[in-house]
Structure formats: C-alpha cells, structure tokens
Design an enzyme around this catalytic site. Structure first.
Site, PDB file in Angstrom:
ATOM      1  N   VAL A  53       0.865  -1.176   0.000  1.00 36.14           N
ATOM      2  CA  VAL A  53       0.000   0.000   0.000  1.00 36.14           C
ATOM      3  C   VAL A  53       0.899   1.222   0.000  1.00 36.14           C
ATOM      4  O   VAL A  53       1.933   1.263   0.665  1.00 36.14           O
ATOM      5  CB  VAL A  53      -0.959   0.015   1.208  1.00 36.14           C
ATOM      6  N   SER A  54       0.520   2.247  -0.758  1.00 35.74           N
ATOM      7  CA  SER A  54       1.406   3.372  -1.013  1.00 35.74           C
ATOM      8  C   SER A  54       1.369   4.430   0.079  1.00 35.74           C
ATOM      9  O   SER A  54       2.233   5.284   0.138  1.00 35.74           O
ATOM     10  CB  SER A  54       1.062   4.027  -2.350  1.00 35.74           C
ATOM     11  N   THR A  55       0.361   4.414   0.937  1.00 32.75           N
ATOM     12  CA  THR A  55       0.341   5.316   2.076  1.00 32.75           C
ATOM     13  C   THR A  55       0.079   4.512   3.336  1.00 32.75           C
ATOM     14  O   THR A  55      -0.386   3.382   3.273  1.00 32.75           O
ATOM     15  CB  THR A  55      -0.760   6.389   1.934  1.00 32.75           C
TER      16      THR A  55
ATOM     17  N   SER B 284       5.752   3.898   1.364  1.00 27.17           N
ATOM     18  CA  SER B 284       5.396   4.877   0.348  1.00 27.17           C
ATOM     19  C   SER B 284       6.393   4.899  -0.797  1.00 27.17           C
ATOM     20  O   SER B 284       7.458   5.485  -0.694  1.00 27.17           O
ATOM     21  CB  SER B 284       5.305   6.274   0.984  1.00 27.17           C
TER      22      SER B 284
END
Length: 331
Positions: A29-31, A57
């Site tokens: 997941v990017s955040t 991130s």
C-alpha cells in the site's frame, strides 16, 4: 522425522515434497493508512500459497516484506503481484527485479497488466521495458553532457553546496522508515524544508509533477483561464490551462516525465511530458515558470505502459494536504 531442506532452512517432514512449486504473492500500500485487503483478495484469488504485504510509500521507504518474499521464493515458483508499481521502486529497479527472478528460474505474473514471463509474450514485454530504460539513460547522459559543456563555456564549474550532508540524508531516511515521524517533523529536525527532505529521499530521480486543484474554474489578472476550465479534458482551453505556467528549476526539467492533475482529491487526468517538446519560459517570472510540452490525456492502458512505476491511475483518490498545491512524485 524431519529434514533441514525446507524453505529458509525450516524443517520438513519426510513426506513433504520440497520440490513442489508455489505461487508467492506480494502487495504494497502506497500510504500508511491504506487498506491492503483488495490486493490480498486478488492474490488469494490467483491461488497464491503465501502472501507478503508491505506498508511503505513508493520509492522512499525500505520494503522488508518484499525482501522476505524474494528470499522465500525458489526455482520453479511464480512471483505474483497485482501491478508492476507495487513491487518496483523505479523502472531501473523493475528491470533488475525481473532479471533476478529470471536468473533464479522464478516466473513473474502481473495480474492487472496481463504480464506472465512464463510465456513468450510476457518475456517480450520485459525486453521492451529494458530497451526503454536504456534509451532514457542515454537521453539523460546526453543532456547532462550538453548542460555541463554549456555551463563551462559560461565559466561555471560547479553547483551549489547540498543542503543536507550524506550523514543527515541517512538519518532522515532512518526517521522516515521508522514511521514515527512526519516529513514536516524530519524537516524541522534538520532546519530545512519539506521539499528538501522529499528531494533527498527520492534520490533526485525521475518524477511526476502532481498538481492539486478544485473543480471551480479560475481566471488570472491577465484574463487567462487556469485550473479546471469545465470545457472537457480534450478541449483546447483545458490543454492550455494544463501546460502553463508551472514553477520548476531549470536543472530538473529533464527529470519531469508526467503531469498528474488531481481535482477535489481525485486523479482526473495524467499527461506525459513530450521529451522532444519545447519548454517556453514565462518572461514575467524571469524564467522560473514554464510552459510545459504535455501530450493529450493518457488512457488507463497508456498510463500503465508509459509509467509502470507510477503508483496512480485515473480515478484514484489523492487527498491534498493542507497548504499543498504541487508536489513531485518519484517514479
């Protein structure tokens, strides 16, 4: 009775077939507040025997679960991801990852982008990515040499001193990876700006220029429309609004590869920056603002093909932080 030939040195029973192949799933997941369930569900549906998930991130953070997944995989296994951007920090890293898997006899399956290196078509896709990577490196090297020659002809032999020392950059990266500090807190620690921290952590590589807007059309003092014009993504008015005028250091222009337009927290358009296009300075701003040579809006497929490591596509949510109008997103 147990042996010692299991994965990662784990004991195995005599009846266990240690040569059996497996599907190893990896997601990210990017955040830090995103939910990985959709990726986990897709990997489970694809038949993955073991799944590893990182919460980090993009290019900036370390990925311990990726390292574990690659260590767990064995020859004959299939490494499964939902999108290329989930596993790769950059195009260069993507090529290196694919080559490493190939040398180890591990296939790569990308669910959302239809890439399967166990097939001739899938292998061709990665050969094409490798050719693009080499072409980009040559363009950067050529542009660097020309820029240095031009600077030397004007009597300039070097740039400004770095804001952060190498030791401070390492400390900043450790603070970021710990997930205990915000970027603002890290910047305050070193008495610098958030932009400086972002630049240091992203290693000054290629980037997408992200622009945050509201859906309400705006007009400047000269009567020029800017922001969202309301006349359609492919209209001339929107094209003009999207391409001019943007603040960007001259030295960074060759690293800007895409423009991402976020309207009311949603990615509405992504345009590529034409590498052969003409950058025109805004004379009123002494050359610090530029008219950027952007292409027509890209489709989902075009975004995936041109920017495989961009962790965004049309319709994604990207809420703006308070006070932020623009940022650089590492590719």
């Amino acid at each position: 009775m147990y042996g010692i030939n299991g994965r990662n040195g784990a004991p195995t029973t005599v009846c266990e077939d240690v040569s059996a192949t497996a599907k190893i799933g990896y997601g990210r997941v990017s955040t830090r507040d995103q939910n990985p369930d959709s990726q986990r569900d897709a990997l489970t549906e694809a038949g993955c025997d073991k799944i590893f998930i990182d919460k980090a991130s993009g290019k900036l953070a370390s990925r311990p679960e990726l390292d574990k997944a690659l260590d767990y995989a064995r020859a004959g296994d299939t490494f499964v991801i939902t999108r290329l951007a989930r596993a790769a920090r950059s195009l260069k890293h993507l090529i290196e990852l694919a080559e490493s898997l190939r040398e180890r006899g591990i296939d790569l399956l990308v669910l959302k982008q239809g890439i399967d290196t166990s097939t001739p078509t899938g292998r061709l896709a990665f050969h094409m990515l490798g050719a693009i990577d080499e072409f980009q490196r040559e363009l950067i090297v050529e542009g660097t040499h020309e820029g240095l020659a031009s600077a030397r002809s004007r009597g300039r032999t070097g740039g400004r001193r770095p804001t952060l020392t190498a030791t401070q950059v390492r400390m900043a990266r450790q603070m970021y990876d710990s997930e205990e500090y915000t970027v603002q807190q890290i910047a305050d620690t070193f008495h610098t700006s958030r932009a400086t921290i972002y630049r240091a952590l992203s290693d000054e590589g290629d980037f997408a220029y992200v622009v945050y807007r509201s859906s309400k059309p705006k007009v400047d003092n000269d009567g020029r429309s800017y922001g969202e014009t309301g006349q359609g993504d492919h209209s001339r008015a929107q094209y003009d609004s999207d391409r001019m005028y943007w603040p960007l250091d001259d030295a960074k222009r060759h690293r800007a590869k895409a423009m991402v337009y976020v309207t009311d927290g949603i990615v509405t358009r992504i345009r590529a920056i034409d590498p052969n296009g003409q950058w025109t300075p805004d004379q009123r701003a002494n050359g610090t603002y530029w008219e950027i040579p952007v292409t027509a809006p890209l489709t989902h497929d075009e975004i995936t093909k041109q920017f495989p490591t961009l962790d965004l596509t049309l319709g994604d949510e990207l809420p703006r932080q308070r006070g932020k109008q623009r940022e650089h997103l590492a590719l």
